[in-house]
Design a protein around this motif. Structure first.
Motif, PDB file in Angstrom:
ATOM      1  N   ASP A  50      -6.010   2.035  -8.474  1.00  0.00           N
ATOM      2  CA  ASP A  50      -6.331   2.632  -9.772  1.00  0.00           C
ATOM      3  C   ASP A  50      -5.860   4.073  -9.855  1.00  0.00           C
ATOM      4  OD1 ASP A  50      -7.463   0.373 -10.827  1.00  0.00           O
ATOM      5  OD2 ASP A  50      -9.535   0.965 -10.451  1.00  0.00           O
ATOM      6  N   ILE A  51      -5.717   4.733  -8.710  1.00  0.00           N
ATOM      7  CA  ILE A  51      -5.297   6.135  -8.731  1.00  0.00           C
ATOM      8  C   ILE A  51      -3.953   6.360  -8.038  1.00  0.00           C
ATOM      9  CG2 ILE A  51      -7.690   6.948  -8.814  1.00  0.00           C
ATOM     10  CD1 ILE A  51      -7.350   7.783  -5.855  1.00  0.00           C
ATOM     11  N   SER A  52      -3.353   5.298  -7.522  1.00  0.00           N
ATOM     12  CA  SER A  52      -2.068   5.439  -6.834  1.00  0.00           C
ATOM     13  C   SER A  52      -1.143   4.282  -7.169  1.00  0.00           C
ATOM     14  CB  SER A  52      -2.279   5.497  -5.318  1.00  0.00           C
ATOM     15  OG  SER A  52      -1.039   5.471  -4.629  1.00  0.00           O
ATOM     16  N   SER A  53       0.104   4.595  -7.457  1.00  0.00           N
ATOM     17  CA  SER A  53       1.106   3.568  -7.743  1.00  0.00           C
ATOM     18  C   SER A  53       1.953   3.250  -6.515  1.00  0.00           C
ATOM     19  CB  SER A  53       2.026   4.030  -8.885  1.00  0.00           C
ATOM     20  OG  SER A  53       2.693   5.241  -8.536  1.00  0.00           O
ATOM     21  N   ALA A  54       1.600   3.824  -5.377  1.00  0.00           N
ATOM     22  CA  ALA A  54       2.361   3.610  -4.146  1.00  0.00           C
ATOM     23  C   ALA A  54       2.296   2.150  -3.725  1.00  0.00           C
ATOM     24  CB  ALA A  54       1.814   4.493  -3.031  1.00  0.00           C
ATOM     25  N   ASN A  55       3.340   1.730  -2.995  1.00  0.00           N
ATOM     26  CA  ASN A  55       3.406   0.335  -2.568  1.00  0.00           C
ATOM     27  C   ASN A  55       4.051   0.249  -1.195  1.00  0.00           C
ATOM     28  OD1 ASN A  55       3.253  -2.512  -2.672  1.00  0.00           O
ATOM     29  ND2 ASN A  55       3.833  -2.522  -4.836  1.00  0.00           N
ATOM     30  N   VAL A  56       4.113  -0.958  -0.669  1.00  0.00           N
ATOM     31  CA  VAL A  56       4.783  -1.193   0.605  1.00  0.00           C
ATOM     32  C   VAL A  56       6.237  -0.744   0.493  1.00  0.00           C
ATOM     33  CG1 VAL A  56       5.546  -2.967   2.227  1.00  0.00           C
ATOM     34  CG2 VAL A  56       3.254  -3.098   1.239  1.00  0.00           C
ATOM     35  N   GLY A  57       6.689  -0.019   1.493  1.00  0.00           N
ATOM     36  CA  GLY A  57       8.058   0.481   1.496  1.00  0.00           C
ATOM     37  C   GLY A  57       8.181   1.936   1.112  1.00  0.00           C
ATOM     38  N   ASP A  58       7.080   2.524   0.644  1.00  0.00           N
ATOM     39  CA  ASP A  58       7.111   3.923   0.216  1.00  0.00           C
ATOM     40  C   ASP A  58       6.843   4.902   1.350  1.00  0.00           C
ATOM     41  OD1 ASP A  58       7.699   3.196  -2.363  1.00  0.00           O
ATOM     42  OD2 ASP A  58       5.625   3.346  -3.086  1.00  0.00           O
ATOM     43  N   LYS A  59       6.583   4.398   2.543  1.00  0.00           N
ATOM     44  CA  LYS A  59       6.227   5.214   3.720  1.00  0.00           C
ATOM     45  C   LYS A  59       4.913   5.934   3.482  1.00  0.00           C
ATOM     46  CE  LYS A  59       8.356   8.290   7.195  1.00  0.00           C
ATOM     47  NZ  LYS A  59       9.088   7.444   8.161  1.00  0.00           N
ATOM     48  N   CYS A  60       3.853   5.133   3.454  1.00  0.00           N
ATOM     49  CA  CYS A  60       2.520   5.665   3.165  1.00  0.00           C
ATOM     50  C   CYS A  60       1.478   4.689   3.709  1.00  0.00           C
ATOM     51  CB  CYS A  60       2.331   5.863   1.666  1.00  0.00           C
ATOM     52  SG  CYS A  60       2.376   4.322   0.718  1.00  0.00           S
ATOM     53  N   LEU A  61       0.218   4.951   3.444  1.00  0.00           N
ATOM     54  CA  LEU A  61      -0.841   4.088   3.977  1.00  0.00           C
ATOM     55  C   LEU A  61      -0.759   2.658   3.446  1.00  0.00           C
ATOM     56  CD1 LEU A  61      -3.519   3.528   1.911  1.00  0.00           C
ATOM     57  CD2 LEU A  61      -3.732   5.972   2.202  1.00  0.00           C
ATOM     58  N   SER A  89      13.347  12.166   6.517  1.00  0.00           N
ATOM     59  CA  SER A  89      11.997  11.638   6.728  1.00  0.00           C
ATOM     60  C   SER A  89      11.999  10.369   7.567  1.00  0.00           C
ATOM     61  CB  SER A  89      11.315  11.364   5.385  1.00  0.00           C
ATOM     62  OG  SER A  89      11.962  10.309   4.681  1.00  0.00           O
ATOM     63  N   ARG A  90      13.190   9.835   7.833  1.00  0.00           N
ATOM     64  CA  ARG A  90      13.296   8.641   8.666  1.00  0.00           C
ATOM     65  C   ARG A  90      13.146   9.023  10.143  1.00  0.00           C
ATOM     66  NH1 ARG A  90      16.008   3.937   7.146  1.00  0.00           N
ATOM     67  NH2 ARG A  90      17.393   5.041   5.702  1.00  0.00           N
ATOM     68  N   GLY A  91      12.574   8.127  10.924  1.00  0.00           N
ATOM     69  CA  GLY A  91      12.510   8.353  12.361  1.00  0.00           C
ATOM     70  C   GLY A  91      11.160   8.807  12.876  1.00  0.00           C
ATOM     71  N   VAL A  92      10.195   8.994  11.991  1.00  0.00           N
ATOM     72  CA  VAL A  92       8.830   9.334  12.409  1.00  0.00           C
ATOM     73  C   VAL A  92       7.849   8.429  11.672  1.00  0.00           C
ATOM     74  CG1 VAL A  92       9.350  11.736  12.957  1.00  0.00           C
ATOM     75  CG2 VAL A  92       8.616  11.136  10.662  1.00  0.00           C
ATOM     76  N   LEU A  93       6.698   8.197  12.284  1.00  0.00           N
ATOM     77  CA  LEU A  93       5.656   7.411  11.641  1.00  0.00           C
ATOM     78  C   LEU A  93       5.047   8.192  10.493  1.00  0.00           C
ATOM     79  CD1 LEU A  93       3.741   6.027  14.760  1.00  0.00           C
ATOM     80  CD2 LEU A  93       5.256   4.720  13.247  1.00  0.00           C
ATOM     81  N   ASP A  94       4.521   7.476   9.516  1.00  0.00           N
ATOM     82  CA  ASP A  94       3.768   8.123   8.445  1.00  0.00           C
ATOM     83  C   ASP A  94       2.334   8.337   8.899  1.00  0.00           C
ATOM     84  OD1 ASP A  94       3.385   8.905   5.520  1.00  0.00           O
ATOM     85  OD2 ASP A  94       1.867   7.348   5.797  1.00  0.00           O
ATOM     86  N   ALA A  95       1.813   9.530   8.639  1.00  0.00           N
ATOM     87  CA  ALA A  95       0.462   9.862   9.103  1.00  0.00           C
ATOM     88  C   ALA A  95      -0.599   9.014   8.414  1.00  0.00           C
ATOM     89  CB  ALA A  95       0.183  11.342   8.871  1.00  0.00           C
ATOM     90  N   ALA A 123      -1.671  -4.701  10.627  1.00  0.00           N
ATOM     91  CA  ALA A 123      -1.839  -3.257  10.447  1.00  0.00           C
ATOM     92  C   ALA A 123      -0.923  -2.490  11.393  1.00  0.00           C
ATOM     93  CB  ALA A 123      -3.290  -2.859  10.671  1.00  0.00           C
ATOM     94  N   ILE A 124      -0.857  -2.933  12.642  1.00  0.00           N
ATOM     95  CA  ILE A 124      -0.003  -2.285  13.631  1.00  0.00           C
ATOM     96  C   ILE A 124       1.470  -2.418  13.249  1.00  0.00           C
ATOM     97  CG2 ILE A 124       0.784  -2.413  16.032  1.00  0.00           C
ATOM     98  CD1 ILE A 124      -2.142  -3.264  16.722  1.00  0.00           C
ATOM     99  N   ALA A 125       1.857  -3.623  12.825  1.00  0.00           N
ATOM    100  CA  ALA A 125       3.245  -3.837  12.400  1.00  0.00           C
ATOM    101  C   ALA A 125       3.578  -3.001  11.166  1.00  0.00           C
ATOM    102  CB  ALA A 125       3.479  -5.320  12.117  1.00  0.00           C
ATOM    103  N   GLY A 126       2.620  -2.902  10.249  1.00  0.00           N
ATOM    104  CA  GLY A 126       2.840  -2.092   9.050  1.00  0.00           C
ATOM    105  C   GLY A 126       3.010  -0.627   9.383  1.00  0.00           C
ATOM    106  N   ARG A 127       2.138  -0.126  10.260  1.00  0.00           N
ATOM    107  CA  ARG A 127       2.271   1.269  10.712  1.00  0.00           C
ATOM    108  C   ARG A 127       3.652   1.500  11.318  1.00  0.00           C
ATOM    109  NH1 ARG A 127      -0.581   2.087  16.146  1.00  0.00           N
ATOM    110  NH2 ARG A 127       1.288   0.883  16.679  1.00  0.00           N
ATOM    111  N   ASP A 128       4.053   0.616  12.226  1.00  0.00           N
ATOM    112  CA  ASP A 128       5.320   0.802  12.930  1.00  0.00           C
ATOM    113  C   ASP A 128       6.521   0.697  11.995  1.00  0.00           C
ATOM    114  OD1 ASP A 128       3.826   1.111  15.198  1.00  0.00           O
ATOM    115  OD2 ASP A 128       4.286  -0.873  16.037  1.00  0.00           O
ATOM    116  N   SER A 129       6.363  -0.052  10.904  1.00  0.00           N
ATOM    117  CA  SER A 129       7.478  -0.200   9.961  1.00  0.00           C
ATOM    118  C   SER A 129       7.850   1.122   9.297  1.00  0.00           C
ATOM    119  CB  SER A 129       7.131  -1.232   8.884  1.00  0.00           C
ATOM    120  OG  SER A 129       6.198  -0.706   7.936  1.00  0.00           O
ATOM    121  N   THR A 130       6.894   2.045   9.226  1.00  0.00           N
ATOM    122  CA  THR A 130       7.174   3.320   8.544  1.00  0.00           C
ATOM    123  C   THR A 130       8.125   4.195   9.341  1.00  0.00           C
ATOM    124  OG1 THR A 130       5.253   4.501   9.496  1.00  0.00           O
ATOM    125  CG2 THR A 130       4.911   3.266   7.440  1.00  0.00           C
TER     126      THR A 130
END
Length: 217
Positions: free
Chosen positions: A119-130, A186-192, A162-169
């Motif tokens: 409701d407050i975020s339009s972010a999605n898979v692939g955006d490098k976020c939670l 921004s590529r090459g590091v995990l998203d916090a 969850a682990i695979a999703g984290r590592d995908s970032t």
């Protein structure tokens, strides 16, 4: 049918507090590579505030999630307070008044948390976020339910996703937030955010198994 009790709220919430506080420096180091470097500090501050708020109280899981939400929304700065605050509030609302949770209840809890967040975020898979952690994890729990897996197996599937999703970032280019200005750098590091979300979901699964006492209804 397996169910978990919701009267173990304090134990589960304190486990979540501990996993965030223990990883405070790790999360800030990750964030510092492409962001402000304060993700771990802010998250630890919020979860510590929650720990103080529930000190000396017996609370349900729903009440515990509400306390996390309040602490994050009111106690920390940046974007993550409202984002995580909305997620935990959505989960709290979904299980309010319930003494036990079935697998389906747990799924609906996760989905309602995601809905509040969206409701407050339009972010999605692939955006490098939670969302790169959260959405695949919820989908994996759902798929395990549909496949007839038991509660523990569904929780295990959620953790693995969850682990695979984290590592995908690691290989993604940030599309939102401050890191998006860096483009290819921004590529090459995990998203916090994806990393903290993975820590929280995996700890939630472990704590539910430990304190929620999976039992046959």
């Amino acid at each position: 049918m397996q169910v978990i009790s919701t009267d173990c709220g304090k134990e589960i919430i304190l486990d979540l507090v501990n996993i965030v506080v223990t990883n405070r420096e790790y999360l800030s180091d990750i964030d510092g590579a492409i962001g402000d470097g304060d993700h771990g500090i802010n998250m630890a501050k919020g979860f510590n505030l929650c720990a103080k708020a529930i000190e000396g109280r017996d609370i349900s899981l729903g009440e515990g999630f509400e306390e996390i939400s309040d602490a994050l929304m009111e106690g920390i700065g940046g974007s993550m307070g409202p984002l995580y605050g909305s997620f935990f509030m959505g989960m709290s609302d979904s299980i309010s008044g319930k003494e036990t949770l079935t697998q389906q209840d747990f799924l609906l809890m996760l989905q309602n948390g995601l809905s509040e967040l969206q409701d407050i975020s339009s972010a999605n898979v692939g955006d490098k976020c939670l969302m790169d952690t959260l959405i695949p994890a919820i989908n994996a729990f759902d798929a395990a339910n549909i496949a007839g897996k038991n509660f523990k197996q569904a929780l295990d599937a959620m953790q693995a996703a969850a682990i695979a999703g984290r590592d995908s970032t690691l290989d993604l280019i940030a599309k939102i937030g401050r890191a998006s200005r860096l483009g290819e750098r921004s590529r090459g590091v995990l998203d916090a955010g994806a990393t903290s979300c993975c820590l929280l979901l995996c700890q939630l699964a472990k704590s539910v198994e430990k304190h929620g006492a999976l039992a046959n209804a």
